[in-house]
Design an enzyme around this catalytic site. Structure first.
Site, PDB file in Angstrom:
ATOM      1  N   ARG A 137      10.397   3.715  -0.490  1.00  0.00           N
ATOM      2  CA  ARG A 137       9.961   3.852   0.862  1.00  0.00           C
ATOM      3  C   ARG A 137       8.723   3.396   1.100  1.00  0.00           C
ATOM      4  NH1 ARG A 137       9.206  10.215   1.899  1.00  0.00           N
ATOM      5  NH2 ARG A 137       7.687   9.927   3.420  1.00  0.00           N
TER       6      ARG A 137
ATOM      7  N   HIS B 178      -4.768   9.051   1.765  1.00  0.00           N
ATOM      8  CA  HIS B 178      -5.124  10.212   2.313  1.00  0.00           C
ATOM      9  C   HIS B 178      -5.969  10.305   3.719  1.00  0.00           C
ATOM     10  CE1 HIS B 178      -4.843  12.112  -2.144  1.00  0.00           C
ATOM     11  NE2 HIS B 178      -3.521  11.499  -1.744  1.00  0.00           N
TER      12      HIS B 178
ATOM     13  N   CYS C  49      13.564  15.941  10.392  1.00  0.00           N
ATOM     14  CA  CYS C  49      12.215  15.942  10.525  1.00  0.00           C
ATOM     15  C   CYS C  49      11.617  14.621  10.076  1.00  0.00           C
ATOM     16  CB  CYS C  49      11.651  17.082   9.902  1.00  0.00           C
ATOM     17  SG  CYS C  49      11.905  17.128   8.202  1.00  0.00           S
TER      18      CYS C  49
HETATM   19  C1  PEP Z   1      11.211  13.151   4.601  1.00  0.00           C
HETATM   20  O1  PEP Z   1      11.391  12.603   3.410  1.00  0.00           O
HETATM   21  O2  PEP Z   1      12.015  12.811   5.590  1.00  0.00           O
HETATM   22  C2  PEP Z   1      10.237  13.978   5.249  1.00  0.00           C
HETATM   23  C3  PEP Z   1       9.937  14.497   6.180  1.00  0.00           C
HETATM   24  O3  PEP Z   1       9.310  14.357   4.206  1.00  0.00           O
HETATM   25  P1  PEP Z   1       8.031  13.521   3.673  1.00  0.00           P
HETATM   26  O4  PEP Z   1       7.951  12.190   4.732  1.00  0.00           O
HETATM   27  O5  PEP Z   1       6.884  14.557   3.768  1.00  0.00           O
HETATM   28  O6  PEP Z   1       8.450  13.306   2.392  1.00  0.00           O
HETATM   29 MG    MG Z   2      10.403  14.019   2.180  1.00  0.00          MG
END
Ligand code: PEP
Ligand code: MG
Length: 755
Positions: A643, A367, A680
Site C-alpha cells: 500500500r 509521522h 473504516c
Molecule cells: C486499514 O487497514 O484499512 C485500516 C483502517 O487500518 P490502518 O490504515 O491504520 O492500517
Molecule cells: Mg490496517
C-alpha cells in the site's frame, strides 16, 4: 603565500571599506574586482552573476576588455565558468585553454591568459555566480589562494543577495537571487494553501563576517565547538531525543562529526583567512549544502544533512540564538518550510495561523504527515532544497492535491490558486450546512457516518463534522508521535479525553497497531525482510503481552461507568481473537478485584484486514460483538500490492469484482449473524467507495473527517435499491471486472450524484 599582497585578511578589510562606501553598485563591483586582482597579483579578476534565465553574465572585470561587461553571457553548460557554477566547485588550472570545457569569447580578449582559478559564489548552498582570477603565466594557484578567493566570494554573495545588482539588469535577466520556483513533490496531506513562508529553522543571517581580531575569532570558534561537543555528548548520555526529535543514530552521527578533523580544519582555515567565527562556519556549511544538493547516494546525503544540522547548532551557539523562537509570532496564513520535522514540532505551531507545510524530506506515512492530516493543513514533501530557496515572508502556494509547491509564484498562478481555494471554501460551507442533517438515503436507509481519529487534535472534528462517533481510534498514533513510550497514565488521560469529547457518541478504540510501517523511534527495531507481513499489530501484542495488557487496562479504566468498544488489528486466525479477548477478561478480573468501577458495557470486535479471515467468518462471527473492515490492508494483502509503494499500490482497483465480492461476503455474513459491521479504510472516504459499499449493504462507514461532507452529500441523494440493482450484476458477471468503476461512474452521472 605566493602572490597575495598583505594576504586575505588585508583584502577582507579593504573590501569591508568598499562595501560601506556610498557609490553605485557598478562602481562598487569594479572596485572589488580591482582590489582582488591587486591583492592576489592576478592580471584578471572577473565576476559572473547567475541570472534568472539560468545563464551567467559578466558583471565586472579587471583585466579583460571592459566592453564585454554585461555583454558576455555564458550558459551553465558552457566554458569553465559554467562548469564552476554547475558543479559548485572551485576549478584551478595552470593551462585553461587545454581543458575540454574551455570556451573562448573574442570580445573578452582572454586568449593571452593561461592560468585560471574560478570559485562559485555560494549562499545557503545555492550558486549565485562565479568569481574568477586569471594570469598570463602557467601557474597553479596555491590552496591558500583558493581558500582566500572562496572567502572573498562571500562578500559578493552578500552583495548579490542584497538585491543591489538588480538595478543593473535587463528585465527578465535579473540576478537569480529570488527567482520564481515551481517544484513537484509528494502529497503528504490534502488541501490547498496560499500564504507566506515561515522557516522552521530560521536561516541565521551573519551580518558581521569580517574579523577584527582573528585570534579572538579563533577562540570563539574553538569554545563553541567544545560546548557543542559537550551538548551532543550529554544528549546521548541522557538517552533522550533533542527538541527536534532526533533519534539516537542521528545523535551518534552528530558526535562523529563534532569530532571530525576535516570539518574542524576547514572552519578554522576559513577563520584564519579573516572571517568571523560564524562566517567561517557559514562558509563551510555553504560548501556542504552545495555538495549535498549534488549528491545522489542517499547515505552520504543523509550524513551531509547531519553535518548541516550540526553547523546550524554551531551558528546558533555562536550568535546566541535560541532554537525556533518564532512559533509565537506566526504570521497569518503561515506555511512552514523545513527540511524534516518531528510530529511534536508541528503541533507546537499556532493552529489558527498554520495553513501549510513543505518539507524537503518526508513521505506520506511519516509521522509528521499523519499530524498534518489531523490538523487539516495542506502538506507536500520531497521538495529538494526548499529551505535553501524559500526566504521568510516569501509568498508561497502549497498544492496538496497535485503535490506542487510554488515559491514566489507568478501573479497568474496565484490568481488561479486563489480561485481554487475560494471554490474549496465554498464547497466546505455547503458541506457544513449538511452537518446536522441525519444521513438518510433517498430511499430511507440510515447510514452511520463516523470518523477515524487518533490524536487529541482530531477531537474537535467530531463536533465540526457532525459525525455519529469515532469508528476507528488508532491508538498507535499517540505512541508514534511521542519521543518516549507513553506511560499508562498518559494513555489513560488520552482515552478519557476521547470519551469525554465524544460524549454520548460511540468510540471504537483499536489496540496498538505497531510494526510494519508504523515504527516507534524509541523501540528497538527488529529488522525484517517483509515488515508488512511481519511481527506487528496483534502478533506483537500477544507475544509481548505486557504492552497490550497495560493498554487494555488504561482503556478499561478510562471507560469506567461508560460504554467501551475495542477491537484488535490484523487478526489472521480465530485463535488470535480468542487469546486477545482472554487478555481483556483477565484485566477485567484484575480491576474488579482491586475495586475499580468497570465499564458499563464492553463490546469486543475484530478488524478484518487479512484475507484468511474471509474463510473463517462462520467461526469468527459468533465470537465477536462487531467487525470492522480495514480495506487498506485487506486490499494490500488481497491483491498482494504494497500500500505504500506507489509503483504498485494503484495497480489493482478495490472497485473491481474480486475485491467487491470479498467486501460483500463480509457484509452478508455479518448480517446473517446479526453482528454490526463498519468499514473504516480509505475506500469509505471516497464518495464512489461509499456508494458501492452502501449498495452492497454496509450501513456504517468510518471516514477521514474531511470526507464526511462529500460522502454525506452523495448518500443523501442516493437510492440504495437502484444502486444495488446496478452493482449486483457487475460483481457477479465474470467478464465485468474491469468495467465496474466505469459503470458506477456512469450510474452516478445518470443519477446526478457528485463523486
Ligand atoms: C486499514 O487497514 O484499512 C485500516 C483502517 O487500518 P490502518 O490504515 O491504520 O492500517
Ligand atoms: Mg490496517
Amino acid at each position: 603565500m605566493r602572490g597575495a599582497l598583505g594576504g586575505p585578511r588585508v583584502l577582507l578589510r579593504r573590501l569591508r571599506e568598499v562595501m560601506a562606501e556610498p557609490v553605485s553598485a557598478q562602481e562598487r563591483l569594479d572596485k572589488i574586482v580591482m582590489l582582488i586582482a591587486a591583492n592576489m597579483v592576478a592580471e584578471v579578476c572577473s565576476v559572473y552573476v547567475l541570472r534568472v534565465d539560468g545563464t551567467l553574465e559578466l558583471y565586472a572585470t579587471e583585466g579583460l576588455n571592459r566592453e564585454a561587461v554585461h555583454i558576455t553571457v555564458m550558459r551553465m553548460d558552457e566554458g569553465l565558468v559554467g562548469l564552476v557554477a554547475s558543479q559548485a566547485n572551485a576549478i584551478n588550472l595552470p593551462d585553461a585553454q587545454s581543458h575540454p570545457a574551455y570556451s573562448y569569447r573574442p570580445e573578452t580578449g582572454e586568449e593571452i591568459y593561461h592560468s585560471f582559478l574560478g570559485v562559485p559564489i555560494l549562499r545557503a548552498g545555492n550558486t549565485l555566480g562565479v568569481l574568477v582570477v586569471q594570469n598570463r603565466a602557467h601557474r597553479t594557484y596555491s590552496e591558500e589562494e583558493v581558500e582566500a578567493l572562496q572567502t572573498t566570494s562571500m562578500v559578493l554573495a552578500e552583495m548579490i543577495a542584497s538585491g543591489e545588482l538588480t538595478a543593473l539588469a535587463q528585465p527578465g535577466a535579473e540576478p537569480a537571487v529570488h527567482p520564481r520556483r515551481h517544484d513537484t513533490g509528494v502529497v503528504l496531506s490534502e488541501g490547498i494553501a496560499l500564504g507566506h513562508v515561515v522557516l522552521h529553522e530560521p536561516r541565521i543571517v551573519v551580518e558581521n563576517f569580517i574579523a577584527d581580531d582573528v585570534q579572538k575569532e579563533m577562540k570563539r570558534l574553538d569554545d563553541a565547538i567544545a560546548s557543542l561537543r559537550a551538548d551532543v555528548d550529554s544528549l546521548l548520555e541522557r538517552g533522550e531525543m533533542a527538541d527536534g526529535g532526533e533519534h539516537r543514530e542521528v545523535l551518534e552521527a552528530y558526535r562523529m562529526f563534532a569530532h571530525d578533523r576535516g570539518w574542524l580544519t576547514r572552519m578554522r582555515e576559513a577563520v584564519m583567512s579573516g572571517l568571523t567565527a560564524e562566517a567561517g562556519v557559514e562558509r563551510v556549511q555553504s560548501d556542504t549544502r552545495a555538495r549535498m544538493l549534488r549528491q545522489t547516494d542517499p547515505y552520504i546525503r543523509e550524513r551531509l544533512h547531519d553535518l548541516d544540522d550540526l553547523a546550524n547548532r554551531l551558528m546558533r551557539q555562536l550568535m546566541g540564538i535560541e532554537h525556533a523562537p518564532h512559533k509565537d509570532q506566526l504570521p497569518e496564513n503561515a506555511i512552514v518550510v523545513a527540511r524534516a520535522m518531528g510530529p511534536a514540532a508541528l503541533l507546537d505551531y499556532d493552529r489558527k495561523r498554520l495553513r501549510g507545510l513543505v518539507l524537503e524530506e518526508g513521505g506520506p506515512t511519516s509521522h509528521v504527515a499523519i499530524v498534518a492530516r489531523a490538523l487539516g493543513i495542506a502538506a507536500v514533501g520531497q521538495i529538494e532544497n526548499a529551505t535553501g530557496i524559500a526566504e521568510t515572508g516569501d509568498p508561497i502556494i502549497v498544492d496538496g492535491i497535485g503535490g506542487e509547491v510554488y515559491i514566489r509564484p507568478a501573479p497568474d498562478i496565484e490568481n488561479a490558486y486563489a480561485e481554487r481555494a475560494r471554490l474549496r471554501a465554498r464547497k466546505q460551507a455547503q458541506y457544513r450546512a449538511l452537518r446536522d442533517r441525519p444521513c438518510v438515503t433517498k430511499d430511507g436507509e440510515q447510514i452511520s457516518l463516523l470518523i477515524n481519529a487518533g490524536l487529541l487534535v482530531d477531537l474537535p472534528q467530531i463536533e465540526e463534522s457532525g459525525a455519529a462517533g469515532i469508528g476507528l481510534f488508532r491508538t498507535e498514533l499517540q505512541f508514534m508521535v511521542a519521543t518516549t513510550m507513553p506511560r499508562i497514565g498518559e494513555q489513560l488521560a488520552l482515552y478519557r479525553s476521547v470519551l469525554d469529547a465524544a460524549g454520548k457518541r460511540p468510540v471504537t478504540f483499536r489496540t496498538l497497531d505497531i510494526g510494519g510501517d508504523k515504527v516507534l523511534p524509541y523501540m528497538r527495531n527488529v529488522e525484517e525482510e517483509n515488515p508488512a507481513l511481519g511481527w506487528r499489530a496483534i502478533r506483537l501484542g500477544l507475544d509481548r503481552p505486557g504492552l497490550m495488557r497495560g493498554q487494555v487496562r488504561a482503556l478499561l479504566r478510562a471507560a469506567s461507568g461508560r460504554a467501551l468498544k475495542l477491537m484488535f488489528p490484523m487478526v489472521a486466525a480465530v485463535e488470535e481473537f480468542d487469546q486477545a479477548k482472554a487478555l481483556v477478561e483477565n484485566e477485567l478480573t484484575h480491576l474488579r478485584r482491586h475495586g475499580h468501577t468497570l465499564p458499563e458495557r464492553i463490546e469486543i470486535g475484530a478488524m478484518v484486514e487479512v484475507p484468511s479471515l474471509l474463510f473463517q467468518l462462520e467461526e469468527l462471527l459468533p465470537r465477536v460483538d462487531f467487525l470492522s473492515v480495514g480495506s487498506n490492508d485487506l486490499i494490500q494483502f488481497f491483491y498482494a500490492i504494497d500500500r505504500g509503494n506507489t509503483r504498485v499500490s494503484d495497480r489493482f482497483d478495490p472497485i473491481s469484482a474480486p475485491a467487491l465480492r470479498a467486501f460483500r461476503q463480509i457484509a452478508d455474513s455479518a448480517r446473517k449473524h446479526k453482528k454490526p459491521v463498519t468499514l473504516c479504510g480509505e475506500l469509505a472516504s471516497k464518495p464512489i467507495g461509499a456508494l458501492v459499499l452502501v449498495a452492497m449493504g454496509y450501513r456504517s462507514l468510518s471516514l477521514t473527517p474531511s470526507a464526511i461532507g462529500p460522502v454525506k452529500a452523495l448518500l443523501l441523494d442516493l437510492d440504495t435499491r437502484k444502486a444495488a440493482a446496478m452493482l449486483a450484476p457487475l460483481i457477479d458477471s465474470p467478464s465485468g471486472s474491469v468495467h465496474v468503476r466505469k459503470k458506477v461512474e456512469e450510474f452516478a452521472a445518470a443519477e446526478g450524484l457528485v463523486l
